[in-house]
Design an enzyme around this catalytic site. Structure first.
Site, PDB file in Angstrom:
ATOM      1  N   ARG A  41       0.694  -1.202  -0.004  1.00  0.00           N
ATOM      2  CA  ARG A  41      -0.023  -0.010   0.256  1.00  0.00           C
ATOM      3  C   ARG A  41       0.940   1.230  -0.137  1.00  0.00           C
ATOM      4  O   ARG A  41       0.321   2.528   0.091  1.00  0.00           O
ATOM      5  CB  ARG A  41      -0.966  -0.026   1.292  1.00  0.00           C
ATOM      6  N   GLU A  53      -1.752  -8.602  -5.013  1.00  0.00           N
ATOM      7  CA  GLU A  53      -3.118  -9.264  -5.147  1.00  0.00           C
ATOM      8  C   GLU A  53      -2.916 -10.484  -5.520  1.00  0.00           C
ATOM      9  O   GLU A  53      -3.924 -11.448  -5.308  1.00  0.00           O
ATOM     10  CB  GLU A  53      -3.850  -8.197  -6.191  1.00  0.00           C
ATOM     11  N   THR A  59      -4.069 -16.654   0.132  1.00  0.00           N
ATOM     12  CA  THR A  59      -3.278 -16.516   1.269  1.00  0.00           C
ATOM     13  C   THR A  59      -3.506 -15.503   2.275  1.00  0.00           C
ATOM     14  O   THR A  59      -3.976 -14.352   1.861  1.00  0.00           O
ATOM     15  CB  THR A  59      -1.666 -16.316   0.339  1.00  0.00           C
ATOM     16  N   TYR A 136     -11.108 -10.846 -10.441  1.00  0.00           N
ATOM     17  CA  TYR A 136     -10.636 -10.377  -9.187  1.00  0.00           C
ATOM     18  C   TYR A 136      -9.373  -9.640  -9.268  1.00  0.00           C
ATOM     19  O   TYR A 136      -9.229  -8.489  -8.916  1.00  0.00           O
ATOM     20  CB  TYR A 136     -10.576 -11.636  -8.109  1.00  0.00           C
ATOM     21  N   ASP A 154     -13.854 -10.511  -2.800  1.00  0.00           N
ATOM     22  CA  ASP A 154     -13.193 -11.702  -2.355  1.00  0.00           C
ATOM     23  C   ASP A 154     -14.073 -12.174  -1.326  1.00  0.00           C
ATOM     24  O   ASP A 154     -15.386 -11.732  -1.072  1.00  0.00           O
ATOM     25  CB  ASP A 154     -11.693 -11.149  -1.788  1.00  0.00           C
ATOM     26  N   CYS A 208     -15.835  -6.962  10.040  1.00  0.00           N
ATOM     27  CA  CYS A 208     -16.874  -7.769  10.096  1.00  0.00           C
ATOM     28  C   CYS A 208     -16.233  -9.341   9.872  1.00  0.00           C
ATOM     29  O   CYS A 208     -16.281  -9.821   8.723  1.00  0.00           O
ATOM     30  CB  CYS A 208     -17.467  -7.340   8.718  1.00  0.00           C
ATOM     31  N   CYS A 215     -19.462  -5.370  15.840  1.00  0.00           N
ATOM     32  CA  CYS A 215     -20.357  -4.458  15.134  1.00  0.00           C
ATOM     33  C   CYS A 215     -20.535  -3.289  15.815  1.00  0.00           C
ATOM     34  O   CYS A 215     -20.812  -2.074  15.301  1.00  0.00           O
ATOM     35  CB  CYS A 215     -21.873  -5.072  15.187  1.00  0.00           C
ATOM     36  N   CYS A 224     -26.641  -1.308   8.262  1.00  0.00           N
ATOM     37  CA  CYS A 224     -26.371  -2.791   8.224  1.00  0.00           C
ATOM     38  C   CYS A 224     -27.796  -3.587   8.477  1.00  0.00           C
ATOM     39  O   CYS A 224     -28.390  -3.422   9.689  1.00  0.00           O
ATOM     40  CB  CYS A 224     -25.548  -3.441   8.997  1.00  0.00           C
TER      41      CYS A 224
HETATM   42  S1  SF4 Z   1     -22.732  -3.912  11.384  1.00  0.00           S
HETATM   43 FE1  SF4 Z   1     -23.025  -5.415  10.049  1.00  0.00          FE
HETATM   44  S2  SF4 Z   1     -21.322  -4.986   8.270  1.00  0.00           S
HETATM   45 FE2  SF4 Z   1     -20.931  -4.121  10.331  1.00  0.00          FE
HETATM   46  S3  SF4 Z   1     -19.517  -5.580  11.376  1.00  0.00           S
HETATM   47 FE3  SF4 Z   1     -21.800  -6.019  12.063  1.00  0.00          FE
HETATM   48  S4  SF4 Z   1     -22.680  -7.452  10.581  1.00  0.00           S
HETATM   49 FE4  SF4 Z   1     -20.516  -6.693   9.691  1.00  0.00          FE
END
Ligand code: SF4
Length: 378
Positions: A41, A53, A59, A136, A154, A208, A215, A224
């Site tokens: 990066r 990539e 991996t 991808y 991915d 996530c 969350c 979400c």
């Molecule tokens: S709020 Fe939704 S998108 Fe965010 S970590 Fe929780 S489940 Fe994943």
């Protein structure tokens, strides 16, 4: 080079344009402050992004980092990679697995140097036509290096999208990629697609996560849908995986005058181009020792006898696993006539490390006892 003007995002049912705008803004803000500092990066060099990539397919990041640093140190430019011997490229890839990635990257680098003036093509379709470049890789490199609007999908992205939008698409279904891609295309930020793609993948890797998503720290908690409906644990959906078969393999360390026999696999196919100790699958009711002697005869034309058992190794590939018995064998007679492998060498044990071997072989190579190899054969 000019690129098409970014189009407006399409609609996602249940999400307004303002929701999509908020997702993009919050995700990019989170990424700018929380992303990991990874070596690929640090620049927009399309070659380094491409290499990273390719490595990151199949991996994990922490495994890929030292390989990436060593690889770009050894092959700092596309030209240096194109010029390199395939065997050296495979040696740099040793242990990463999925060696077709390395062979294709090498072949693609040669094509770019020979037919494209050494410049990585900016046109998505030209780049995707290179060996080993699928949707991808092409989307990742085009968006991150050239800021083109292509969504990347991915496993991390699929998981985030499945939860964010409560998508009832099993992630391991064959059509899943196309369906997730269509959704990701509607979300990707039109002005900074490269950062957006990296942000979505980073969110899947850091927040996530497959189990116990955080969350409470998620920039997409609003809006979400899985979180709102208390259904986070339901997503992503997954079809029940088939049981993978196990093959029993017998392998021989064939000893002749203080050296051992290694053979090279065909360039195409699984583990193509790597070196290995000869052997193969055990037949029904055949003993491991008999299979070892038979396989060596069929593969190399040599008659051998078993001296002793070295060890037992287990290894899992994506679609099958193996249980391998490894034996020391003495050469008895015959000239090497290969059936299957494309090359062979009799090498001194101290030189084994110079060649690239599959991980299953690398599991027992450190156990090879040099005193057994250097002893006088009867
Ligand atoms: S709020 Fe939704 S998108 Fe965010 S970590 Fe929780 S489940 Fe994943």
């Amino acid at each position: 080079m000019t690129h098409p003007k970014p189009k407006m995002n399409q609609q996602i049912p249940g999400f307004s344009s303002a929701d999509i705008g908020l997702i993009q803004k919050n995700l990019l803000h989170w990424y700018n402050t929380h992303h990991r500092h990874l070596p690929w990066r640090e620049s927009c060099d399309p070659y380094r992004i491409w290499v990273s990539e390719v490595m990151l397919q199949q991996t994990q990041v922490k495994t890929a980092v030292p390989y990436f640093l060593a690889f770009v140190d050894r092959f700092p430019t596309l030209e240096s990679l194109a010029r390199a011997d395939l065997e050296k490229v495979l040696k740099s890839w040793e242990g990463l697995g999925y060696y077709a990635r390395a062979r294709n990257l090498h072949k693609a680098a040669q094509q770019v140097v020979q037919h494209m003036d050494g410049r990585i093509p900016h046109r998505f379709s030209d780049f995707k036509a290179l060996p080993g470049v699928g949707d991808y890789i092409a989307s990742a490199v085009m968006s991150m290096a050239f800021n083109q609007v292509h969504a990347v999908v991915d496993a991390n992205v699929k998981r985030v999208l499945a939860r964010l939008l409560c998508l009832d698409i099993p992630v391991n279904q064959s059509s899943a990629h196309t369906r997730f891609k269509a959704v990701a295309d509607t979300l990707v930020d039109r002005t900074d697609p490269g950062s957006f793609n990296q942000a979505l993948m980073e969110l899947g890797a850091l927040v996530c996560t497959p189990s116990a998503p955080d969350c409470g720290r998620c920039p997409l908690a609003h809006p979400c849908l899985a979180l709102a409906g208390c259904q986070v644990s339901r997503y992503p959906l997954r079809l029940k995986a088939k049981k993978i078969p196990c093959h029993h393999i017998s392998t021989g360390i064939v000893i002749k005058a203080g050296r051992v026999l290694v053979t090279r696999r065909k360039l195409d196919g699984l583990l193509g181009g790597l070196w290995e100790f000869p052997g193969g699958k055990r037949k029904n009711k055949e003993s491991a020792e008999d299979a070892c002697i038979r396989e060596i005869k069929e593969e190399t034309g040599l008659d051998v006898r078993i001296v002793s058992f070295l060890t037992h190794v287990r290894h899992a590939y994506t679609h099958f696993k193996i249980e391998m018995d490894i034996f020391y064998c003495d050469y008895i007679s015959g000239d090497v006539v290969l059936d299957g492998p494309i090359d062979h060498k009799w090498i001194a044990p101290e030189n084994i490390h110079r060649l690239a071997f599959p991980t299953a072989n690398r599991k027992f190579i450190p156990l090879i006892d040099r005193s057994v190899i250097s002893r006088k054969q009867t």
